[in-house]
Scaffold this active site. Structure first.
Site, short mmCIF file in Angstrom:
data_model
loop_
_atom_site.label_atom_id
_atom_site.label_comp_id
_atom_site.label_asym_id
_atom_site.label_seq_id
_atom_site.Cartn_x
_atom_site.Cartn_y
_atom_site.Cartn_z
N LYS A 9 -17.83 16.02 25.36
CA LYS A 9 -16.44 15.67 25.69
C LYS A 9 -15.48 16.83 25.38
O LYS A 9 -15.83 17.77 24.66
CB LYS A 9 -16.06 14.40 24.93
CG LYS A 9 -16.82 13.15 25.38
CD LYS A 9 -16.29 11.91 24.65
CE LYS A 9 -17.01 10.66 25.13
NZ LYS A 9 -16.46 9.44 24.46
N PHE A 57 -7.62 0.63 25.22
CA PHE A 57 -7.62 2.08 25.03
C PHE A 57 -7.88 2.85 26.33
O PHE A 57 -8.04 4.06 26.30
CB PHE A 57 -8.63 2.49 23.94
CG PHE A 57 -10.03 1.99 24.19
CD1 PHE A 57 -10.89 2.69 25.04
CD2 PHE A 57 -10.51 0.85 23.56
CE1 PHE A 57 -12.19 2.25 25.27
CE2 PHE A 57 -11.80 0.39 23.78
CZ PHE A 57 -12.64 1.10 24.64
N ARG A 85 -28.59 7.76 22.90
CA ARG A 85 -27.58 6.98 22.18
C ARG A 85 -27.87 6.96 20.67
O ARG A 85 -26.94 6.99 19.86
CB ARG A 85 -27.46 5.57 22.75
CG ARG A 85 -26.77 5.59 24.12
CD ARG A 85 -26.51 4.22 24.67
NE ARG A 85 -25.54 3.46 23.91
CZ ARG A 85 -24.22 3.53 24.09
NH1 ARG A 85 -23.69 4.36 24.99
NH2 ARG A 85 -23.42 2.79 23.37
N THR A 91 -20.18 4.67 17.94
CA THR A 91 -18.99 5.13 18.66
C THR A 91 -17.99 5.79 17.71
O THR A 91 -17.42 6.83 18.02
CB THR A 91 -18.32 3.93 19.38
OG1 THR A 91 -19.30 3.28 20.19
CG2 THR A 91 -17.15 4.37 20.23
N ARG A 102 -22.32 12.40 16.65
CA ARG A 102 -20.91 12.01 16.50
C ARG A 102 -20.45 12.15 15.05
O ARG A 102 -19.28 12.44 14.81
CB ARG A 102 -20.72 10.58 17.03
CG ARG A 102 -20.72 10.55 18.55
CD ARG A 102 -20.81 9.15 19.08
NE ARG A 102 -20.39 9.05 20.46
CZ ARG A 102 -20.51 7.94 21.19
NH1 ARG A 102 -21.04 6.86 20.66
NH2 ARG A 102 -20.09 7.91 22.44
N HIS A 115 -20.86 11.56 25.06
CA HIS A 115 -21.05 10.30 25.80
C HIS A 115 -22.52 10.17 26.16
O HIS A 115 -23.20 11.18 26.38
CB HIS A 115 -20.22 10.33 27.09
CG HIS A 115 -20.58 9.22 28.05
ND1 HIS A 115 -20.04 7.96 27.96
CD2 HIS A 115 -21.47 9.17 29.08
CE1 HIS A 115 -20.58 7.18 28.91
NE2 HIS A 115 -21.44 7.90 29.61
N GLU A 126 -23.72 6.78 36.74
CA GLU A 126 -23.09 7.96 36.13
C GLU A 126 -23.74 9.27 36.58
O GLU A 126 -23.05 10.28 36.78
CB GLU A 126 -23.15 7.82 34.60
CG GLU A 126 -22.27 6.68 34.10
CD GLU A 126 -22.26 6.52 32.59
OE1 GLU A 126 -21.46 5.70 32.10
OE2 GLU A 126 -23.05 7.20 31.89
P1 GDP Z 1 -19.71 4.29 23.64
O1 GDP Z 1 -20.66 3.64 24.63
O2 GDP Z 1 -20.29 4.43 22.26
O3 GDP Z 1 -19.17 5.62 24.17
O4 GDP Z 1 -18.45 3.32 23.45
P2 GDP Z 1 -17.60 2.42 24.45
O5 GDP Z 1 -18.29 2.30 25.77
O6 GDP Z 1 -17.24 1.16 23.72
O7 GDP Z 1 -16.23 3.23 24.65
C1 GDP Z 1 -16.15 4.34 25.52
C2 GDP Z 1 -15.35 5.43 24.85
O8 GDP Z 1 -14.00 4.96 24.63
C3 GDP Z 1 -15.82 5.82 23.44
O9 GDP Z 1 -16.87 6.74 23.45
C4 GDP Z 1 -14.56 6.41 22.83
O10 GDP Z 1 -14.32 7.76 23.27
C5 GDP Z 1 -13.48 5.50 23.42
N1 GDP Z 1 -13.15 4.39 22.54
C6 GDP Z 1 -13.96 3.35 22.17
N2 GDP Z 1 -13.30 2.50 21.35
C7 GDP Z 1 -12.04 3.00 21.22
C8 GDP Z 1 -10.88 2.57 20.51
O11 GDP Z 1 -10.87 1.53 19.83
N3 GDP Z 1 -9.76 3.36 20.64
C9 GDP Z 1 -9.74 4.51 21.39
N4 GDP Z 1 -8.61 5.23 21.46
N5 GDP Z 1 -10.82 4.94 22.07
C10 GDP Z 1 -11.95 4.21 21.98
#
Ligand code: GDP
Length: 137
Positions: A9, A57, A85, A91, A102, A115, A126
């Site tokens: 990212k 978000f 993952r 996350t 991470r 990601h 994707e």
């Molecule tokens: P991932 O699969 O672990 O990437 O998580 P998600 O699919 O839930 O979220 C996608 C992306 O959104 C994450 O990798 C973060 O960059 C962002 N993100 C997730 N949760 C939050 C949050 O609570 N606040 C903000 N600002 N960004 C978030």
């Protein structure tokens, strides 16, 4: 062999962590099938994260993802989706286990360095979002 879509990212590219993250991916047994540096537009990021458009978000996330260049990668390994993952970790970098990408390279739940696709259907969408069939071989 399975393929997954990985992204280094904008926060990690700006921090010059690209080389270190690629090294970690290869050391963990992933082959790089395709790779490109892309500066996503806000619209590109919105299309990529369309499944999250109802999340609170979404606007912040797509602004962040279009704030600078990212490195998009097609990675291959047995069980690549789950294993990438696991290598990334949770996350939220503060919740990610010691040794996860991470934890090492992320700064916050949003600026979390990497990601990875979360399932085989998502991976197909994707990979196709960023790479043409020809590039994937
Ligand atoms: P991932 O699969 O672990 O990437 O998580 P998600 O699919 O839930 O979220 C996608 C992306 O959104 C994450 O990798 C973060 O960059 C962002 N993100 C997730 N949760 C939050 C949050 O609570 N606040 C903000 N600002 N960004 C978030």
């Amino acid at each position: 062999m399975e393929r997954t879509l990985a992204i280094i990212k904008p926060d990690a590219v700006a921090a010059r962590s690209t080389g270190s993250i690629l090294q970690r991916a290869e050391a963990a047994g992933f082959s790089i099938v395709a790779m490109r540096l892309v500066w996503l537009s806000k619209t590109d990021a919105e299309g990529f994260y369309a499944v999250h458009r109802e999340r609170p978000f979404f606007s912040d996330l797509t602004t962040f993802m279009s704030s600078g260049p990212s490195v998009v990668l097609a990675l291959a390994a047995p069980d690549a989706i789950k294993r990438w993952r696991a290598l990334m970790g949770a996350t939220d970098p503060a919740q990610a286990e010691e040794g996860c990408l991470r934890r090492e390279f992320g700064r916050s739940i949003e600026n979390n360095a990497t990601h990875g696709s979360d399932g085989s259907e998502t991976a197909a969408f994707e990979l196709n979002y960023f790479f043409r069939g020809l590039e994937l071989g």
